[in-house]
Design an enzyme around this catalytic site. Sequence first.
Site, PDB file in Angstrom:
ATOM      1  N   ASN A 149       0.803  -1.236   0.000  1.00 39.27           N
ATOM      2  CA  ASN A 149       0.000   0.000   0.000  1.00 39.27           C
ATOM      3  C   ASN A 149       0.831   1.280   0.000  1.00 39.27           C
ATOM      4  O   ASN A 149       0.449   2.266  -0.630  1.00 39.27           O
ATOM      5  CB  ASN A 149      -0.993  -0.014   1.171  1.00 39.27           C
ATOM      6  CG  ASN A 149      -0.316  -0.069   2.507  1.00 39.27           C
ATOM      7  OD1 ASN A 149       0.705  -0.727   2.674  1.00 39.27           O
ATOM      8  ND2 ASN A 149      -0.867   0.632   3.463  1.00 39.27           N
ATOM      9  N   GLU A 247       3.741  -5.583  12.221  1.00 42.69           N
ATOM     10  CA  GLU A 247       2.802  -4.469  12.035  1.00 42.69           C
ATOM     11  C   GLU A 247       1.697  -4.983  11.134  1.00 42.69           C
ATOM     12  O   GLU A 247       1.905  -5.165   9.929  1.00 42.69           O
ATOM     13  CB  GLU A 247       3.515  -3.277  11.385  1.00 42.69           C
ATOM     14  CG  GLU A 247       4.700  -2.758  12.183  1.00 42.69           C
ATOM     15  CD  GLU A 247       4.316  -2.255  13.552  1.00 42.69           C
ATOM     16  OE1 GLU A 247       3.161  -1.821  13.733  1.00 42.69           O
ATOM     17  OE2 GLU A 247       5.171  -2.311  14.453  1.00 42.69           O
ATOM     18  N   CYS A 281      -3.222   1.219   6.435  1.00 49.03           N
ATOM     19  CA  CYS A 281      -3.575   0.456   7.643  1.00 49.03           C
ATOM     20  C   CYS A 281      -4.187   1.362   8.701  1.00 49.03           C
ATOM     21  O   CYS A 281      -4.908   0.892   9.571  1.00 49.03           O
ATOM     22  CB  CYS A 281      -2.337  -0.234   8.189  1.00 49.03           C
ATOM     23  SG  CYS A 281      -1.002   0.948   8.500  1.00 49.03           S
ATOM     24  N   GLU A 460       7.498   0.118  16.010  1.00 48.62           N
ATOM     25  CA  GLU A 460       8.533   0.684  15.161  1.00 48.62           C
ATOM     26  C   GLU A 460       8.695   2.156  15.526  1.00 48.62           C
ATOM     27  O   GLU A 460       8.015   2.657  16.398  1.00 48.62           O
ATOM     28  CB  GLU A 460       8.113   0.571  13.691  1.00 48.62           C
ATOM     29  CG  GLU A 460       7.947  -0.861  13.223  1.00 48.62           C
ATOM     30  CD  GLU A 460       7.696  -0.957  11.727  1.00 48.62           C
ATOM     31  OE1 GLU A 460       6.956  -0.108  11.187  1.00 48.62           O
ATOM     32  OE2 GLU A 460       8.239  -1.883  11.102  1.00 48.62           O
TER      33      GLU A 460
HETATM   34  P1  NAD Z   1       0.430  -9.647   3.010  1.00 49.37           P
HETATM   35  O1  NAD Z   1       0.520 -10.160   4.399  1.00 49.37           O
HETATM   36  O2  NAD Z   1      -0.261 -10.461   2.004  1.00 49.37           O
HETATM   37  O3  NAD Z   1       1.885  -9.386   2.407  1.00 49.37           O
HETATM   38  C1  NAD Z   1       2.826  -8.545   3.044  1.00 49.37           C
HETATM   39  C2  NAD Z   1       4.218  -8.973   2.618  1.00 49.37           C
HETATM   40  O4  NAD Z   1       4.446 -10.282   3.105  1.00 49.37           O
HETATM   41  C3  NAD Z   1       4.420  -9.037   1.108  1.00 49.37           C
HETATM   42  O5  NAD Z   1       5.746  -8.671   0.797  1.00 49.37           O
HETATM   43  C4  NAD Z   1       4.208 -10.504   0.816  1.00 49.37           C
HETATM   44  O6  NAD Z   1       4.871 -10.944  -0.331  1.00 49.37           O
HETATM   45  C5  NAD Z   1       4.808 -11.141   2.056  1.00 49.37           C
HETATM   46  N1  NAD Z   1       4.294 -12.468   2.379  1.00 49.37           N
HETATM   47  C6  NAD Z   1       3.086 -13.011   2.074  1.00 49.37           C
HETATM   48  N2  NAD Z   1       3.010 -14.267   2.550  1.00 49.37           N
HETATM   49  C7  NAD Z   1       4.181 -14.516   3.176  1.00 49.37           C
HETATM   50  C8  NAD Z   1       4.687 -15.630   3.886  1.00 49.37           C
HETATM   51  N3  NAD Z   1       3.991 -16.753   4.040  1.00 49.37           N
HETATM   52  N4  NAD Z   1       5.917 -15.532   4.436  1.00 49.37           N
HETATM   53  C9  NAD Z   1       6.640 -14.399   4.313  1.00 49.37           C
HETATM   54  N5  NAD Z   1       6.223 -13.320   3.637  1.00 49.37           N
HETATM   55  C10 NAD Z   1       4.999 -13.372   3.079  1.00 49.37           C
HETATM   56  O7  NAD Z   1      -0.198  -8.196   3.138  1.00 49.37           O
HETATM   57  P2  NAD Z   1      -0.558  -7.185   1.949  1.00 49.37           P
HETATM   58  O8  NAD Z   1      -1.832  -7.639   1.311  1.00 49.37           O
HETATM   59  O9  NAD Z   1       0.640  -6.953   1.104  1.00 49.37           O
HETATM   60  O10 NAD Z   1      -0.809  -5.850   2.755  1.00 49.37           O
HETATM   61  C11 NAD Z   1      -2.037  -5.479   3.295  1.00 49.37           C
HETATM   62  C12 NAD Z   1      -2.034  -5.682   4.800  1.00 49.37           C
HETATM   63  O11 NAD Z   1      -0.956  -4.976   5.382  1.00 49.37           O
HETATM   64  C13 NAD Z   1      -3.283  -5.143   5.457  1.00 49.37           C
HETATM   65  O12 NAD Z   1      -3.735  -6.078   6.390  1.00 49.37           O
HETATM   66  C14 NAD Z   1      -2.798  -3.893   6.160  1.00 49.37           C
HETATM   67  O13 NAD Z   1      -3.546  -3.497   7.278  1.00 49.37           O
HETATM   68  C15 NAD Z   1      -1.427  -4.286   6.536  1.00 49.37           C
HETATM   69  N6  NAD Z   1      -0.597  -3.114   6.804  1.00 49.37           N
HETATM   70  C16 NAD Z   1      -0.253  -2.848   8.102  1.00 49.37           C
HETATM   71  C17 NAD Z   1       0.494  -1.725   8.397  1.00 49.37           C
HETATM   72  C18 NAD Z   1       0.890  -1.414   9.814  1.00 49.37           C
HETATM   73  O14 NAD Z   1       1.781  -0.583  10.008  1.00 49.37           O
HETATM   74  N7  NAD Z   1       0.295  -2.035  10.815  1.00 49.37           N
HETATM   75  C19 NAD Z   1       0.912  -0.881   7.360  1.00 49.37           C
HETATM   76  C20 NAD Z   1       0.532  -1.186   6.050  1.00 49.37           C
HETATM   77  C21 NAD Z   1      -0.216  -2.306   5.777  1.00 49.37           C
END
Ligand code: NAD
Length: 479
Positions: A149, A247, A281, A460
């Site tokens: 995002n 996060e 998020c 963080e």
């Molecule tokens: P995601 O969990 O699908 O992917 C995040 C990252 O993890 C990507 O680089 C992905 O390739 C990797 N990934 C996926 N599966 C994995 C695995 N099994 N092992 C290791 N890495 C893996 O999330 P997304 O769809 O990319 O992002 C959206 C989510 O992120 C939402 O839930 C949002 O709330 C959250 N988010 C949280 C924050 C925060 O600061 N809390 C900030 C931004 C986004």
Amino acid sequence: MIKIANYIDGDLVPPKSSLYMDDVNPATAEVFAQIPLSNQDDLKAAINSANKAFPMWSKMSVEKRANYLMKISSLIKENLDQLAQAESQDTGKPLQLARVVDIPRASANMEFFAHAITQFSSESHSGKNSINYTLRRPVGLVACISPWNLPLYLFTWKIAPALAAGNCVIAKPSEITPYTAYLFSRLCIEAGLPKGVLNILHGQGPEIGNTIVESENIKAVSFTGGTTTGRRIAEISAPLFRKVSLELGGKNPALVFADCDLDKAVEGLVRASFTNQGEICLCASRIYIEKSIYEQFKGKFIDKVKALKVGAPDEQSSKMGALVSAQHLDKVRRYIAIAKEEGGRLLCGEEPIELEEKYKHGYFLRPHVFENLPNTCRTNQEEIFGPLVSLNVFQGEEEALLLANDSEYGLASSIWTNDLSKANRIADQIETGIVWINCWMNRDLRTPFGGMKNSGLGREGGLEALRFFTEPKNVCIEF
Ligand code: NAD
């Protein structure tokens, strides 16, 4: 067609598998780049290189390390236009947003931690016949995994403190938006960052992401992404007694009291709900309004939401661009259907979007606002991560707090009132890691950032990040 490369041992290299996947521009639905599908052989090369670099990097003076970060920060600034274009092309977000938020913040992250590491100090405890001091050494080889995002913004938010603290890094950007991470690796080469200090592997989360996390060579994982992925990373990391910073997702409440500055609250919550297409998020997704001003708030809010221009990302007047992918658009549309099934009344969202021919197949969606939904329903409980919010009614402080805390998530909240005593009482009891009073996404990089409950583990930001990326060791001297 752009061919993205991995960044291993200081070089841009193709994946060992020679396999690639498509990178799609969400505003046009056209493929514009090829993304390497990395595997364990790429990881092995990255780990070898990082291990070789670690003794030199970890022992380098903090001033010298800081200089590398400052150089990269300057190069990000110099390349603002190209990076902002790339970010908008990869995510669908308005170019203007990438120009004023994403890319400046990526530069600021590098600069902030360059300064922070030179100011970082460790504790000492003096006793009756002894003195203790704490050494804070880099953890070693660490992984930084980030979501789609805010691609470069969140990628650098992790990499900067990890490098500043003297660690070597294996980083993986999201496979949905890898383009600026690739451009960033080119800037690291231009800055002369010693080889092996940072390695960037591209590819699918469940493949190379999982392979990185399973590697016992990785001593800490800093992850931002979904709660389900975070849980899996925690499960793999627990038996390794490895540090994790998670996060995760959110379902952020906003509480609007009758004594607020109404225009400011409306303005702030339109931003909080729909900035970056609601794909932050921290975005507000459950808005609770005190009963006596509900209709008034609703009228003003809907007027402003209807006026938000959804359109071509490169048009200055567009306030919202395209959602990040066809799959994500489907997901948000499913939630719109669910909200209707749950009895929600749609207040706006289905008006047509005017788009020129080039954008006709893009993943655009108007902001949707529902009312009349119970707090326990899926729309009010599950993370949607798109342009959909609900308006809900409360009566009095106690009910506002109950509704806000009735969630598995606990990332961020906002409180809108001119009664500061009430705001402070609520801030004290609300179950979120971040609370904004009469504002939203006002960020000071020194503050602890992160969520409670299913929104994550650890914090963080500022010294918290430097503490995470260092291992404390206590030394006691008796005299
Ligand atoms: P995601 O969990 O699908 O992917 C995040 C990252 O993890 C990507 O680089 C992905 O390739 C990797 N990934 C996926 N599966 C994995 C695995 N099994 N092992 C290791 N890495 C893996 O999330 P997304 O769809 O990319 O992002 C959206 C989510 O992120 C939402 O839930 C949002 O709330 C959250 N988010 C949280 C924050 C925060 O600061 N809390 C900030 C931004 C986004």
